[in-house]
Design a protein around this motif. Structure first.
Motif, mmCIF file in Angstrom:
data_model
loop_
_atom_site.group_PDB
_atom_site.id
_atom_site.type_symbol
_atom_site.label_atom_id
_atom_site.label_comp_id
_atom_site.label_asym_id
_atom_site.label_seq_id
_atom_site.Cartn_x
_atom_site.Cartn_y
_atom_site.Cartn_z
ATOM 1 N N UNK A 146 35.383 49.914 98.853
ATOM 2 C CA UNK A 146 34.540 50.133 100.031
ATOM 3 C C UNK A 146 33.285 49.273 99.960
ATOM 4 N N UNK A 147 32.697 49.139 98.771
ATOM 5 C CA UNK A 147 31.506 48.300 98.616
ATOM 6 C C UNK A 147 31.824 46.837 98.950
ATOM 7 N N UNK A 154 41.573 59.741 84.800
ATOM 8 C CA UNK A 154 42.377 59.187 85.895
ATOM 9 C C UNK A 154 41.673 59.386 87.228
ATOM 10 N N UNK A 155 41.158 60.579 87.451
ATOM 11 C CA UNK A 155 40.480 60.864 88.706
ATOM 12 C C UNK A 155 39.210 60.036 88.842
ATOM 13 N N UNK A 156 38.463 59.854 87.752
ATOM 14 C CA UNK A 156 37.264 59.025 87.792
ATOM 15 C C UNK A 156 37.614 57.570 88.097
ATOM 16 N N UNK A 157 38.700 57.101 87.492
ATOM 17 C CA UNK A 157 39.134 55.725 87.757
ATOM 18 C C UNK A 157 39.503 55.515 89.212
ATOM 19 N N UNK A 158 40.188 56.504 89.794
ATOM 20 C CA UNK A 158 40.575 56.408 91.200
ATOM 21 C C UNK A 158 39.348 56.387 92.105
ATOM 22 N N UNK A 159 38.381 57.258 91.813
ATOM 23 C CA UNK A 159 37.160 57.285 92.619
ATOM 24 C C UNK A 159 36.383 55.978 92.470
ATOM 25 N N UNK A 160 36.357 55.453 91.242
ATOM 26 C CA UNK A 160 35.648 54.199 91.011
ATOM 27 C C UNK A 160 36.285 53.031 91.748
ATOM 28 N N UNK A 161 37.622 52.971 91.739
ATOM 29 C CA UNK A 161 38.329 51.892 92.442
ATOM 30 C C UNK A 161 38.079 51.955 93.940
ATOM 31 N N UNK A 162 38.110 53.164 94.489
ATOM 32 C CA UNK A 162 37.861 53.323 95.925
ATOM 33 C C UNK A 162 36.431 52.922 96.274
ATOM 34 N N UNK A 163 35.474 53.307 95.426
ATOM 35 C CA UNK A 163 34.073 52.948 95.682
ATOM 36 C C UNK A 163 33.881 51.441 95.630
ATOM 37 N N UNK A 164 34.532 50.781 94.668
ATOM 38 C CA UNK A 164 34.443 49.325 94.580
ATOM 39 C C UNK A 164 35.056 48.658 95.809
#
Length: 286
Positions: free
Chosen positions: A76-77, A64-74
């Motif tokens: 921002x990109x 869950x935490x990895x998914x949240x970080x990935x969504x935020x990174x996407x």
């Protein structure tokens, strides 16, 4: 009231491009900055909905935490790519405050409290027209209108090249419309053309477009007054939208939900019709 801080809330899986385009076109006219706030549910919010469906362990929490970080990174990109494409600086420390630039922030939790707090330290909240397939859009509009206390700009199907080319104000003398005018005078002052349309109904028969035009003139806003007779069987919202489209409006401005929301839902109403059918940007306040 100067509109210098434009808030564009977004979330995982939500494309903010049209709203960013609208905010940029307004920002360049108003010398305002664009604050993009990424709002995602935290692990506790997600786990609360999953507790009865799957067993919760450390691996689940980590995913869950990895998914949240990935969504935020996407997210921002995507914003960085948009900024490069549009020539907008993305910075937390601008060289000049009277220039148009973008900022990025990330918040974790439920949409309503996050957007409420973020919106109250901005001048205008830019949201999408609600889409049943994207729950965030409806939650964002409701929160912006009823909890923030700032004007809300709802973006429809199209974003005009110049949102302030011709602003049509739907005036009925209501408290909601009065608040909208008071909070948006600076924006109206920048408009190329302003038209005040009074849809004459039994409820608001005494409200005159000319009265509002006289008030606006004291603020340097020259507006044309139009009285719109409502034919039997024609919803007021439909008549206002048709008139705005006929006059080539680049933006419609109206007070939101004069009646209670329950009555609006049961009986229809101007706001509900406009929210569901407007293709042009709509500026609202409650």
């Amino acid at each position: 009231m100067y509109l210098r801080c434009l808030l564009v809330p977004t979330a995982p899986g939500v494309d903010p491009t049209r709203r960013l385009d609208a905010a940029l076109r307004l920002g360049r006219r108003l010398r305002a900055h664009i604050g993009v706030c990424f709002m995602a549910p935290g692990p506790a919010d997600i786990l609360a909905g999953m507790a009865s469906l799957v067993p919760i362990d450390c691996q689940t929490l980590e995913r869950i935490e990895q998914g949240a970080r990935g969504s935020a990174a996407e997210g921002k990109a995507a914003l960085q790519a948009w900024c490069v494409r549009e020539g907008v600086p993305l910075t937390a420390r601008p060289e000049r405050l009277d220039a148009t630039f973008a900022t990025w922030t990330e918040r974790t939790g439920e949409v309503e409290p996050l957007l409420t707090l973020a919106g109250r330290v901005n001048d205008l909240v830019v949201v999408d027209r609600p889409d049943p397939k994207v729950p965030f859009t409806g939650r964002a509009l409701d929160t912006a209108l009823f909890s923030v206390g700032r004007p809300t700009l709802m973006i429809g199907d199209t974003v005009p090249c110049d949102l302030l080319e011709h602003v049509v104000i739907a005036w009925n003398g209501s408290l909601e419309a009065t608040r909208l005018i008071g909070q948006s005078v600076d924006l109206l002052h920048e408009a190329t053309r302003v038209t005040v349309v009074h849809a004459r109904t039994e409820r608001f028969d005494a409200a005159l477009a000319a009265d509002l035009c006289g008030y606006l003139q004291w603020h340097g806003v020259v507006a044309d007054a139009v009285t719109l007779p409502i034919k039997d069987g024609i919803p007021v919202g439909a008549a206002i939208l048709a008139e705005a489209e006929r006059r080539g409006a680049s933006m419609l401005a109206l007070g939101a939900y004069t009646h209670s929301r329950v009555r609006e839902f049961l009986l229809g109403g101007v706001t509900r019709h406009v929210v569901e059918h407007a293709r042009m940007p709509v500026l609202m306040a409650h």
